[in-house]
Design a protein around this motif. Structure first.
Motif, PDB file in Angstrom:
ATOM      1  N   GLN A 175      67.403 108.423 112.811  1.00 53.06           N
ATOM      2  CA  GLN A 175      67.311 108.519 111.357  1.00 53.06           C
ATOM      3  C   GLN A 175      67.720 109.905 110.874  1.00 53.06           C
ATOM      4  O   GLN A 175      68.367 110.042 109.846  1.00 53.06           O
ATOM      5  CB  GLN A 175      65.881 108.207 110.914  1.00 53.06           C
ATOM      6  CG  GLN A 175      65.548 106.725 110.908  1.00 53.06           C
ATOM      7  CD  GLN A 175      66.408 105.958 109.912  1.00 53.06           C
ATOM      8  OE1 GLN A 175      66.572 106.371 108.763  1.00 53.06           O
ATOM      9  NE2 GLN A 175      66.968 104.856 110.346  1.00 53.06           N
ATOM     10  N   SER A 176      67.351 110.963 111.629  1.00 53.41           N
ATOM     11  CA  SER A 176      67.713 112.318 111.242  1.00 53.41           C
ATOM     12  C   SER A 176      69.226 112.506 111.249  1.00 53.41           C
ATOM     13  O   SER A 176      69.801 113.101 110.333  1.00 53.41           O
ATOM     14  CB  SER A 176      67.055 113.329 112.191  1.00 53.41           C
ATOM     15  OG  SER A 176      65.652 113.239 112.122  1.00 53.41           O
ATOM     16  N   VAL A 177      69.878 112.002 112.292  1.00 53.28           N
ATOM     17  CA  VAL A 177      71.336 112.097 112.369  1.00 53.28           C
ATOM     18  C   VAL A 177      71.983 111.300 111.241  1.00 53.28           C
ATOM     19  O   VAL A 177      72.941 111.753 110.610  1.00 53.28           O
ATOM     20  CB  VAL A 177      71.828 111.602 113.748  1.00 53.28           C
ATOM     21  CG1 VAL A 177      73.349 111.528 113.769  1.00 53.28           C
ATOM     22  CG2 VAL A 177      71.328 112.518 114.859  1.00 53.28           C
ATOM     23  N   SER A 178      71.473 110.110 110.977  1.00 51.89           N
ATOM     24  CA  SER A 178      72.032 109.278 109.913  1.00 51.89           C
ATOM     25  C   SER A 178      71.902 109.969 108.561  1.00 51.89           C
ATOM     26  O   SER A 178      72.832 109.949 107.750  1.00 51.89           O
ATOM     27  CB  SER A 178      71.323 107.921 109.874  1.00 51.89           C
ATOM     28  OG  SER A 178      71.543 107.209 111.076  1.00 51.89           O
ATOM     29  N   ALA A 179      70.748 110.598 108.312  1.00 48.54           N
ATOM     30  CA  ALA A 179      70.545 111.301 107.049  1.00 48.54           C
ATOM     31  C   ALA A 179      71.501 112.481 106.927  1.00 48.54           C
ATOM     32  O   ALA A 179      72.054 112.745 105.847  1.00 48.54           O
ATOM     33  CB  ALA A 179      69.098 111.776 106.945  1.00 48.54           C
ATOM     34  N   ALA A 180      71.728 113.201 108.039  1.00 48.72           N
ATOM     35  CA  ALA A 180      72.641 114.344 108.017  1.00 48.72           C
ATOM     36  C   ALA A 180      74.069 113.895 107.732  1.00 48.72           C
ATOM     37  O   ALA A 180      74.780 114.500 106.917  1.00 48.72           O
ATOM     38  CB  ALA A 180      72.576 115.089 109.356  1.00 48.72           C
ATOM     39  N   MET A 181      74.516 112.814 108.390  1.00 49.44           N
ATOM     40  CA  MET A 181      75.874 112.338 108.180  1.00 49.44           C
ATOM     41  C   MET A 181      76.048 111.769 106.778  1.00 49.44           C
ATOM     42  O   MET A 181      77.116 111.906 106.174  1.00 49.44           O
ATOM     43  CB  MET A 181      76.229 111.292 109.239  1.00 49.44           C
ATOM     44  CG  MET A 181      76.258 111.835 110.668  1.00 49.44           C
ATOM     45  SD  MET A 181      77.170 113.414 110.844  1.00 49.44           S
ATOM     46  CE  MET A 181      78.798 112.927 110.257  1.00 49.44           C
ATOM     47  N   ALA A 182      75.025 111.130 106.242  1.00 49.41           N
ATOM     48  CA  ALA A 182      75.100 110.615 104.871  1.00 49.41           C
ATOM     49  C   ALA A 182      75.237 111.773 103.888  1.00 49.41           C
ATOM     50  O   ALA A 182      75.996 111.688 102.910  1.00 49.41           O
ATOM     51  CB  ALA A 182      73.857 109.783 104.553  1.00 49.41           C
TER      52      ALA A 182
ATOM     53  N   GLN B 158      86.333 115.724 112.396  1.00 54.85           N
ATOM     54  CA  GLN B 158      86.109 116.822 113.332  1.00 54.85           C
ATOM     55  C   GLN B 158      84.631 117.189 113.374  1.00 54.85           C
ATOM     56  O   GLN B 158      84.061 117.397 114.451  1.00 54.85           O
ATOM     57  CB  GLN B 158      86.930 118.048 112.927  1.00 54.85           C
ATOM     58  CG  GLN B 158      86.692 119.263 113.823  1.00 54.85           C
ATOM     59  CD  GLN B 158      87.370 120.517 113.290  1.00 54.85           C
ATOM     60  OE1 GLN B 158      88.040 120.483 112.268  1.00 54.85           O
ATOM     61  NE2 GLN B 158      87.160 121.631 113.969  1.00 54.85           N
ATOM     62  N   LEU B 159      83.983 117.243 112.220  1.00 54.42           N
ATOM     63  CA  LEU B 159      82.569 117.592 112.171  1.00 54.42           C
ATOM     64  C   LEU B 159      81.714 116.514 112.836  1.00 54.42           C
ATOM     65  O   LEU B 159      80.727 116.818 113.500  1.00 54.42           O
ATOM     66  CB  LEU B 159      82.124 117.780 110.716  1.00 54.42           C
ATOM     67  CG  LEU B 159      82.617 119.040 110.007  1.00 54.42           C
ATOM     68  CD1 LEU B 159      82.216 119.002 108.541  1.00 54.42           C
ATOM     69  CD2 LEU B 159      82.082 120.283 110.674  1.00 54.42           C
ATOM     70  N   LYS B 160      82.100 115.264 112.663  1.00 55.44           N
ATOM     71  CA  LYS B 160      81.319 114.173 113.227  1.00 55.44           C
ATOM     72  C   LYS B 160      81.433 114.119 114.753  1.00 55.44           C
ATOM     73  O   LYS B 160      80.473 113.792 115.446  1.00 55.44           O
ATOM     74  CB  LYS B 160      81.777 112.834 112.635  1.00 55.44           C
ATOM     75  CG  LYS B 160      81.444 112.669 111.162  1.00 55.44           C
ATOM     76  CD  LYS B 160      82.020 111.393 110.601  1.00 55.44           C
ATOM     77  CE  LYS B 160      81.405 110.158 111.219  1.00 55.44           C
ATOM     78  NZ  LYS B 160      81.890 108.917 110.600  1.00 55.44           N
TER      79      LYS B 160
ATOM     80  N   PHE C 169      80.911 118.475 116.261  1.00 57.64           N
ATOM     81  CA  PHE C 169      79.782 119.292 115.844  1.00 57.64           C
ATOM     82  C   PHE C 169      78.497 118.467 115.839  1.00 57.64           C
ATOM     83  O   PHE C 169      78.518 117.266 115.556  1.00 57.64           O
ATOM     84  CB  PHE C 169      80.009 119.847 114.427  1.00 57.64           C
ATOM     85  CG  PHE C 169      81.044 120.937 114.351  1.00 57.64           C
ATOM     86  CD1 PHE C 169      80.667 122.258 114.201  1.00 57.64           C
ATOM     87  CD2 PHE C 169      82.394 120.643 114.411  1.00 57.64           C
ATOM     88  CE1 PHE C 169      81.616 123.263 114.124  1.00 57.64           C
ATOM     89  CE2 PHE C 169      83.352 121.632 114.340  1.00 57.64           C
ATOM     90  CZ  PHE C 169      82.960 122.951 114.193  1.00 57.64           C
ATOM     91  N   ASP C 170      77.406 119.139 116.146  1.00 58.66           N
ATOM     92  CA  ASP C 170      76.089 118.550 115.938  1.00 58.66           C
ATOM     93  C   ASP C 170      75.668 118.887 114.513  1.00 58.66           C
ATOM     94  O   ASP C 170      75.585 120.073 114.151  1.00 58.66           O
ATOM     95  CB  ASP C 170      75.073 119.127 116.939  1.00 58.66           C
ATOM     96  CG  ASP C 170      75.347 118.651 118.359  1.00 58.66           C
ATOM     97  OD1 ASP C 170      75.657 117.456 118.524  1.00 58.66           O
ATOM     98  OD2 ASP C 170      75.257 119.464 119.292  1.00 58.66           O
ATOM     99  N   VAL C 171      75.429 117.863 113.714  1.00 53.81           N
ATOM    100  CA  VAL C 171      75.125 118.051 112.300  1.00 53.81           C
ATOM    101  C   VAL C 171      73.649 117.784 112.064  1.00 53.81           C
ATOM    102  O   VAL C 171      73.119 116.745 112.459  1.00 53.81           O
ATOM    103  CB  VAL C 171      75.982 117.111 111.417  1.00 53.81           C
ATOM    104  CG1 VAL C 171      75.713 117.376 109.941  1.00 53.81           C
ATOM    105  CG2 VAL C 171      77.463 117.309 111.733  1.00 53.81           C
ATOM    106  N   GLU C 172      72.988 118.723 111.418  1.00 49.96           N
ATOM    107  CA  GLU C 172      71.549 118.601 111.167  1.00 49.96           C
ATOM    108  C   GLU C 172      71.252 118.890 109.707  1.00 49.96           C
ATOM    109  O   GLU C 172      71.797 119.835 109.113  1.00 49.96           O
ATOM    110  CB  GLU C 172      70.777 119.570 112.060  1.00 49.96           C
ATOM    111  CG  GLU C 172      69.269 119.514 111.882  1.00 49.96           C
ATOM    112  CD  GLU C 172      68.537 120.477 112.800  1.00 49.96           C
ATOM    113  OE1 GLU C 172      67.336 120.704 112.581  1.00 49.96           O
ATOM    114  OE2 GLU C 172      69.186 120.998 113.733  1.00 49.96           O
ATOM    115  N   LEU C 173      70.401 118.072 109.107  1.00 48.74           N
ATOM    116  CA  LEU C 173      69.961 118.259 107.730  1.00 48.74           C
ATOM    117  C   LEU C 173      68.587 118.909 107.747  1.00 48.74           C
ATOM    118  O   LEU C 173      67.650 118.392 108.356  1.00 48.74           O
ATOM    119  CB  LEU C 173      69.898 116.914 106.996  1.00 48.74           C
ATOM    120  CG  LEU C 173      69.400 116.935 105.553  1.00 48.74           C
ATOM    121  CD1 LEU C 173      70.351 117.717 104.657  1.00 48.74           C
ATOM    122  CD2 LEU C 173      69.207 115.521 105.023  1.00 48.74           C
TER     123      LEU C 173
END
Length: 341
Positions: free
Chosen positions: A114-121, A242-244, A247-251
Motif C-alpha cells: 500500500q505504501s508503494v502504491s500510494a507513492a506511485m499514485a 525511469q523513476l518507477k 528508483f525506490d519511491v517513498e511517500l
C-alpha cells in the motif's frame, strides 16, 4: 457490547466449571461470533476498508470467508453442546486468535504494498500536473557544492579541475507544460544566457550574440540541472518510467506547510544502483491537492562539468505569462541574427 464481551472473557478465565447459561443470557455461539467480530474490527484499521484495489478486496474477502467458515452458527452450536465448557472456551479463544493472526498477516504483507502504491499514485499526480499548460516560475539555488579536497576516484583530475561556464545559483526557470520553458543564467564571463523552447523549436542566445535555433527540442537543455544524467526538471513527467524502474519511491507520512500556506507532501526517490542513470536522490515537495511541484532537490549530480553536488528548485510565482513568452522573439530586440542548427 464491549462490556458484555469483557464479562464473557473474564468468566471463561476465572470460572471454568460454571455453566455459561448461569452467568449470561448470550448464547455461546453468539458470544463466539461477537468476540471474533470485535477482534476483527479492532485489528483492521479504517483505511483498509476505504481502499478500492481489486486484489486487496479479494484478499479481504477471502479472510471474511474464513471467518464465516469458523463461525457457521449451526455447526458451532452442535459441536459446542457435546464438549466440556473448558474445551469450548479454548476453542473459541483459539478461533479468535486465528482471526487476529490473519489480520496481522494482512498488515505485514499488504502494508508495504500500500505504501508503494500510494507513492506511485502521488508521483503520477506530480507528472500529470507538470504536463498541464500552466505557467510556473522557479528559482534555482545551489544546495551543496562538491568539497574541493575530495575528488571522486572515478573522476580524472582534468574533469575535477574543470569549472562550469554558468553560475547556476540564482538562475530563473519559467515553465509551461512539458516542452515550453525559458531559462536565464549568468555566465562566468559576466554575460547572461537565455535559452528556451516554445514547443516547436528550441533556442539559445547570449546578450550580444546570434540566436541559435534548432528543431531538436532538447538541443539547449545542457545547462539545466540534472540534464547530464537524463533527469532534467523540465522533463520530469517524461522520466516516470525511469523513476518507477530505477528508483525506490517513498511517500513521507508527514505533510508540511509551505511558505504560502500550501499543504505539501514529499516524495523521496532513491536510485537503486550506480547502473541507473540519474541523480542519486530526488526529493519532491508538491501540493497535496493538485500535484504542483513547490520544491525539488536534485542530489548527487555529476561533477564532470564542474557543477554543484545538489541544487534546489523553488516555486516563486504562478502568474500567467504572455502567450508568446516562450518564443525567442519575446526576449531580444527585433533584427537579431538567427542561426539554424
Amino acid at each position: 457490547m464491549n462490556d458484555r464481551i469483557d464479562d464473557l472473557l473474564s468468566d471463561w478465565l476465572d470460572d471454568a466449571d460454571e455453566s455459561p447459561e448461569g452467568n449470561s443470557d448470550v448464547p455461546i455461539s453468539e458470544a463466539s461470533e461477537t468476540v471474533a467480530q470485535s477482534l476483527l474490527i479492532h485489528g483492521m484499521l479504517a483505511d483498509i476498508g476505504s481502499r478500492d484495489d481489486d486484489s486487496e478486496a479479494e484478499r479481504i474477502h477471502a479472510v471474511m470467508q474464513r471467518i464465516d467458515a469458523e463461525f457457521a452458527a449451526d455447526s458451532v452450536n452442535v459441536a459446542l453442546k457435546s464438549v466440556p465448557l473448558s474445551r469450548r472456551r479454548f476453542a473459541i479463544l483459539t478461533s479468535a486468535l486465528t482471526i487476529a493472526a490473519a489480520v496481522m498477516v494482512m498488515f505485514v504483507v499488504f502494508g508495504p504494498h500500500q505504501s508503494v502504491s500510494a507513492a506511485m499514485a502521488s508521483l503520477e499526480k506530480v507528472v500529470e500536473a507538470a504536463a498541464k499548460p500552466f505557467d510556473r516560475t522557479y528559482k534555482v539555488r545551489v544546495a551543496q557544492e562538491y568539497p574541493r579536497d575530495k575528488r571522486p576516484r572515478n573522476l580524472s583530475q582534468e574533469a575535477w579541475d574543470r569549472e562550469a561556464p554558468e553560475q547556476i545559483d540564482g538562475a530563473t526557470i519559467h515553465v509551461r507544460g512539458a516542452d515550453e520553458y525559458v531559462m536565464t543564467v549568468l555566465l562566468k564571463t559576466g554575460e547572461t544566457r537565455t535559452s528556451g523552447c516554445d514547443g516547436q523549436v528550441s533556442w539559445s542566445f547570449r546578450e550580444n550574440g546570434p540566436v541559435h535555433v534548432s528543431t531538436d527540442l532538447n538541443r539547449f537543455r545542457g545547462g539545466m540541472p540534472g540534464n547530464q544524467q537524463d533527469m532534467p526538471f523540465l522533463n520530469i513527467h517524461a522520466n516516470l518510467s525511469q523513476l518507477k524502474i530505477g528508483f525506490d519511491v517513498e511517500l513521507a507520512d508527514e505533510q508540511e506547510t509551505g511558505a504560502d500556506g500550501t499543504l505539501l507532501s514529499r516524495l523521496t526517490c532513491i536510485r537503486k544502483s550506480s547502473d541507473v542513470r540519474g541523480p542519486k536522490q530526488v526529493d519532491v515537495w508538491f501540493d497535496a491537492e493538485d500535484g504542483t511541484v513547490h520544491k525539488m532537490l536534485l542530489d548527487g549530480l555529476p561533477r564532470g562539468r564542474g557543477g554543484p553536488k545538489s541544487v534546489m528548485l523553488e516555486l516563486v510565482d504562478q502568474s500567467e505569462l504572455a502567450s508568446d513568452f516562450f518564443s525567442h522573439d519575446a526576449h531580444h530586440e527585433p533584427g537579431r541574427r538567427i542561426k539554424s542548427e
